[in-house]
Design a protein around this motif. Structure first.
Motif, PDB file in Angstrom:
ATOM      1  N   UNK B   1      37.507  11.831  12.309  1.00  0.00           N
ATOM      2  CA  UNK B   1      37.711  13.183  11.841  1.00  0.00           C
ATOM      3  C   UNK B   1      38.440  13.164  10.504  1.00  0.00           C
ATOM      4  N   UNK B   2      38.225  14.203   9.712  1.00  0.00           N
ATOM      5  CA  UNK B   2      38.692  14.168   8.326  1.00  0.00           C
ATOM      6  C   UNK B   2      40.199  14.295   8.236  1.00  0.00           C
ATOM      7  N   UNK B   3      40.875  14.925   9.279  1.00  0.00           N
ATOM      8  CA  UNK B   3      42.315  15.084   9.129  1.00  0.00           C
ATOM      9  C   UNK B   3      43.035  13.752   9.331  1.00  0.00           C
ATOM     10  N   UNK B   4      42.343  12.751   9.880  1.00  0.00           N
ATOM     11  CA  UNK B   4      42.960  11.432  10.016  1.00  0.00           C
ATOM     12  C   UNK B   4      42.635  10.535   8.822  1.00  0.00           C
ATOM     13  N   UNK B   5      41.832  11.061   7.857  1.00  0.00           N
ATOM     14  CA  UNK B   5      41.375  10.216   6.738  1.00  0.00           C
ATOM     15  C   UNK B   5      42.559   9.705   5.920  1.00  0.00           C
ATOM     16  N   UNK B   6      43.584  10.618   5.779  1.00  0.00           N
ATOM     17  CA  UNK B   6      44.709  10.228   4.931  1.00  0.00           C
ATOM     18  C   UNK B   6      45.596   9.166   5.562  1.00  0.00           C
ATOM     19  N   UNK B   7      45.479   9.011   6.891  1.00  0.00           N
ATOM     20  CA  UNK B   7      46.377   8.088   7.568  1.00  0.00           C
ATOM     21  C   UNK B   7      45.930   6.627   7.425  1.00  0.00           C
ATOM     22  N   UNK B   8      44.696   6.454   6.909  1.00  0.00           N
ATOM     23  CA  UNK B   8      44.196   5.075   6.857  1.00  0.00           C
ATOM     24  C   UNK B   8      44.965   4.234   5.846  1.00  0.00           C
ATOM     25  N   UNK B   9      45.751   4.898   4.993  1.00  0.00           N
ATOM     26  CA  UNK B   9      46.513   4.153   3.978  1.00  0.00           C
ATOM     27  C   UNK B   9      47.783   3.553   4.545  1.00  0.00           C
ATOM     28  N   UNK B  10      48.199   4.035   5.718  1.00  0.00           N
ATOM     29  CA  UNK B  10      49.475   3.573   6.262  1.00  0.00           C
ATOM     30  C   UNK B  10      49.290   2.157   6.788  1.00  0.00           C
ATOM     31  N   UNK B  11      50.209   1.264   6.382  1.00  0.00           N
ATOM     32  CA  UNK B  11      50.106  -0.115   6.871  1.00  0.00           C
ATOM     33  C   UNK B  11      51.197  -0.348   7.887  1.00  0.00           C
ATOM     34  N   UNK B  12      50.837  -1.096   8.900  1.00  0.00           N
ATOM     35  CA  UNK B  12      51.792  -1.378   9.968  1.00  0.00           C
ATOM     36  C   UNK B  12      52.204  -2.829   9.841  1.00  0.00           C
ATOM     37  N   UNK B  13      53.514  -3.065   9.786  1.00  0.00           N
ATOM     38  CA  UNK B  13      53.965  -4.464   9.655  1.00  0.00           C
ATOM     39  C   UNK B  13      53.726  -5.214  10.945  1.00  0.00           C
ATOM     40  N   UNK B  14      53.517  -6.505  10.816  1.00  0.00           N
ATOM     41  CA  UNK B  14      52.999  -7.255  11.953  1.00  0.00           C
ATOM     42  C   UNK B  14      53.982  -7.448  13.068  1.00  0.00           C
ATOM     43  N   UNK B  15      55.304  -7.361  12.748  1.00  0.00           N
ATOM     44  CA  UNK B  15      56.223  -7.685  13.835  1.00  0.00           C
ATOM     45  C   UNK B  15      56.590  -6.481  14.692  1.00  0.00           C
ATOM     46  N   UNK B  16      56.035  -5.324  14.378  1.00  0.00           N
ATOM     47  CA  UNK B  16      56.254  -4.176  15.262  1.00  0.00           C
ATOM     48  C   UNK B  16      55.158  -4.186  16.314  1.00  0.00           C
ATOM     49  N   UNK B  17      55.615  -4.187  17.561  1.00  0.00           N
ATOM     50  CA  UNK B  17      54.646  -4.246  18.646  1.00  0.00           C
ATOM     51  C   UNK B  17      54.017  -2.870  18.813  1.00  0.00           C
ATOM     52  N   UNK B  18      52.736  -2.830  18.738  1.00  0.00           N
ATOM     53  CA  UNK B  18      52.047  -1.552  18.945  1.00  0.00           C
ATOM     54  C   UNK B  18      51.591  -1.516  20.384  1.00  0.00           C
ATOM     55  N   UNK B  19      52.059  -0.515  21.092  1.00  0.00           N
ATOM     56  CA  UNK B  19      51.558  -0.390  22.451  1.00  0.00           C
ATOM     57  C   UNK B  19      51.284   1.073  22.753  1.00  0.00           C
ATOM     58  N   UNK B  20      50.552   1.282  23.768  1.00  0.00           N
ATOM     59  CA  UNK B  20      50.179   2.657  24.151  1.00  0.00           C
ATOM     60  C   UNK B  20      48.784   2.663  24.705  1.00  0.00           C
ATOM     61  N   UNK B  21      48.381   3.841  25.082  1.00  0.00           N
ATOM     62  CA  UNK B  21      47.074   4.004  25.712  1.00  0.00           C
ATOM     63  C   UNK B  21      46.198   4.808  24.777  1.00  0.00           C
ATOM     64  N   UNK B  22      45.115   4.262  24.303  1.00  0.00           N
ATOM     65  CA  UNK B  22      44.244   5.052  23.444  1.00  0.00           C
ATOM     66  C   UNK B  22      42.950   5.428  24.135  1.00  0.00           C
ATOM     67  N   UNK B  23      43.044   5.593  25.467  1.00  0.00           N
ATOM     68  CA  UNK B  23      41.822   6.048  26.154  1.00  0.00           C
ATOM     69  C   UNK B  23      41.608   7.522  25.853  1.00  0.00           C
ATOM     70  N   UNK B  24      40.340   7.885  25.741  1.00  0.00           N
ATOM     71  CA  UNK B  24      39.995   9.278  25.410  1.00  0.00           C
ATOM     72  C   UNK B  24      40.262  10.140  26.649  1.00  0.00           C
ATOM     73  N   UNK B  25      40.936  11.294  26.478  1.00  0.00           N
ATOM     74  CA  UNK B  25      41.204  12.135  27.664  1.00  0.00           C
ATOM     75  C   UNK B  25      39.909  12.670  28.262  1.00  0.00           C
ATOM     76  N   UNK B  26      39.981  12.910  29.583  1.00  0.00           N
ATOM     77  CA  UNK B  26      38.769  13.311  30.320  1.00  0.00           C
ATOM     78  C   UNK B  26      38.256  14.657  29.845  1.00  0.00           C
TER      79      UNK B  26
END
Lengths: 310, 221
Positions: B1-26
């Protein structure tokens, strides 16, 4: 010019403006949030559609928004039910008291009498009168050629209430009486209570003499109440005379009209059905049953006996 | 979606653990569910709607304090009842106009405008019920009066003397009070407690007018 003792609250248009302003503030904040998203989308498509496409779309958008704003402003002003809410703010006991008071003329006419500005009681009375009129039209076999029974009944009752109120309000404006349109509507509406009672009784009990008696007593009392309230709010003999004479005449004549408009039709139809060789005296006999005439004869005889014995 | 287009520039440093659930809601399947009722056979749709209408009829005939009538309101039932009543009150013959019998349009207009006015009145008096819910309740509570009309028609086949008049009077009075009682069981809860009488009176007048139209109906000879 509003009265000091007016109970009607802020005027119609003021409340409409207030509501419109509140809605527009909400809409402006919603639009500000929405246009930020929209601008983002249009920024993406600029390369594909070009300047002309985007400009056309934005102009169309502006026209649509302006039109929507105008339409919703008009809608909020005239179709907003909340504007009428204060006029329906009553308790059942207040309605009952006002119904009874509508038949009791006030004695004090030196200072303005308080008139309640509510619309629930008058509206219910007008609808009750419509129901009673329908019953009267049906039992007298009224024939309406152009239109329907229901339409005639509703038109008569609402037309009287709204039309005569407006006319008397206009006259009171000319005669410098201190009464507002809402108070006039309320006063005349409650004055229809007497009419409802008289019509309810006389559509079921067909004595002409009973009708005349009730017309004078109950119709007269409710007219006197309205006239006394109007007199207390007018200065000067001539304005008082004009205003109250007109109202009294219209109110009493309306009751007379409602009663006789349907009896006459029955007699007219009977004439055409039974032929012209029936003597007219039979039409009167049809209304007054045998019991009533016997009672009248007995009363006359007893009165004659009393007069003779003195 | 276009409102997330601007977020693609954000870089995540490697030592931060990314966790969470990205399953699509029912919930995203709802769009498909809404469209699927268009594909079902017409018979299913009609039967489902008829079953809902029939269930509401049962609720009107045995008025308990249930919210089924209010929760899923529909206007099919009132339409069916109104058309049935208006057709039966019409009488059917064209040359009987001079008897002043209510025409189809009159009955239709009385029922619908009467319901609208009662709804407006109850809203103005501070009711919490919505416009269409109130129309739905008032329309469904005409059912006892429609049943009374059918009974009156049957009684009138036998004759139109005093006995039949008394029978019709009793039937119409009973059904009119049943209608008023049923509708107040649904409507009165939505009002402030000391103003119930102000709402009940117009409902009483409305069903009284309809009941009186039924009582004074006489078939053409």
């Amino acid at each position: 010019m509003e009265n000091m003792d007016d109970t009607s609250g802020s005027s119609f248009e003021d409340m409409g403006e207030m509501h419109q302003r509140m809605k527009e503030e909400e809409e402006v904040t919603a639009e500000a949030a929405a246009t930020e998203e929209d601008n983002g989308e249009y920024g993406d498509f600029l390369g594909m559609k070009g300047l002309k496409g985007q400009l056309g779309r934005q102009v169309a958008d502006e026209v649509w928004q302006a039109g929507k704003r105008q339409a919703s402003k008009a809608f909020n002003l005239y179709a907003n039910i909340d504007i009428l809410r204060p006029y329906f703010d009553v308790e059942p006991i207040q309605v009952r008291n006002r119904l009874i008071e509508s038949l009791i003329p006030v004695r004090i006419i030196n200072f303005p009498q308080k008139v309640a500005g509510e619309l629930y009681g008058p509206m219910m009375l007008v609808f009750t009168m419509v129901a009673i009129l329908l019953h009267g039209m049906k039992t007298s076999g009224t024939v309406i050629r152009e239109g329907t029974l229901m339409g005639t009944a509703i038109g008569t009752c609402f037309g009287y209430w709204l039309g005569v109120s407006s006319f008397i309000y206009f006259l009171s404006y000319l005669c410098n009486a201190q009464i507002t349109m809402l108070q006039m509507l309320s006063l005349l509406g409650y004055g229809l209570f007497g009419h409802c009672m008289v019509l309810f009784i006389t559509y079921n009990v067909h004595f002409h003499s009973l009708f005349y008696f009730l017309w004078l007593v109950i119709g007269g009392l409710s007219t006197l109440r309205m006239v006394a309230v109007l007199i207390s709010r007018t200065v000067g003999q001539t304005p008082r005379l004009i205003l109250c004479g007109t109202l009294a005449a219209l109110h009493m004549l309306f009751l007379l009209y409602l009663h006789f408009a349907y009896h006459k039709m029955v007699e007219g139809i009977l004439d055409t059905l039974e032929g012209p060789n029936i003597p007219p005296i039979q039409r009167v006999a049809r209304d007054v049953p045998v019991v009533a005439s016997a009672v009248v004869n007995a009363t006359i005889k007893s009165i004659a006996a009393v007069v003779q014995s003195q | 979606m276009s409102q997330f287009a601007g977020l693609s520039d954000i870089s995540i440093s490697e030592d931060i653990l990314v966790e969470g659930d990205i399953s699509v809601p029912v919930g995203s399947h709802n769009a498909d569910n809404d469209f699927s009722t268009l594909d079902e056979p017409v018979k299913d749709t009609i039967l489902r709607d008829l079953r809902a209408v029939g269930q509401k009829f049962v609720h009107v005939m045995y008025p308990k304090k249930s919210s089924a009538l209010l929760r899923d309101w529909d206007l099919w039932g009132p339409l069916i009842l109104c058309v049935t009543l208006a057709l039966m009150l019409q009488g059917g013959s064209v040359d009987s106009e001079e008897e002043g019998r209510p025409q189809f349009a009159e009955v239709f207009v009385i029922i619908w405008f009467g319901s609208v006015i009662i709804t407006l009145n109850s809203k103005l008096l501070g009711g919490t019920i919505s416009f269409f819910q109130s129309l739905c309740v008032l329309g469904y509570c005409i059912l006892p009066l429609t049943v009374a009309m059918i009974v009156c028609r049957i009684v009138l086949v036998g004759g139109s003397g005093l006995v039949s008049f008394v029978v019709r009077l009793i039937v119409v009075t009973a059904s009119f009070s049943w209608s008023t009682f049923a509708s107040t069981a649904f409507l009165a809860d939505s009002q402030p407690p000391n103003r119930k009488a102000l709402v009940v009176y117009p409902v009483f007048l409305f069903y009284f007018v309809i009941g009186w139209m039924i009582l004074t109906f006489s078939p053409s000879q």
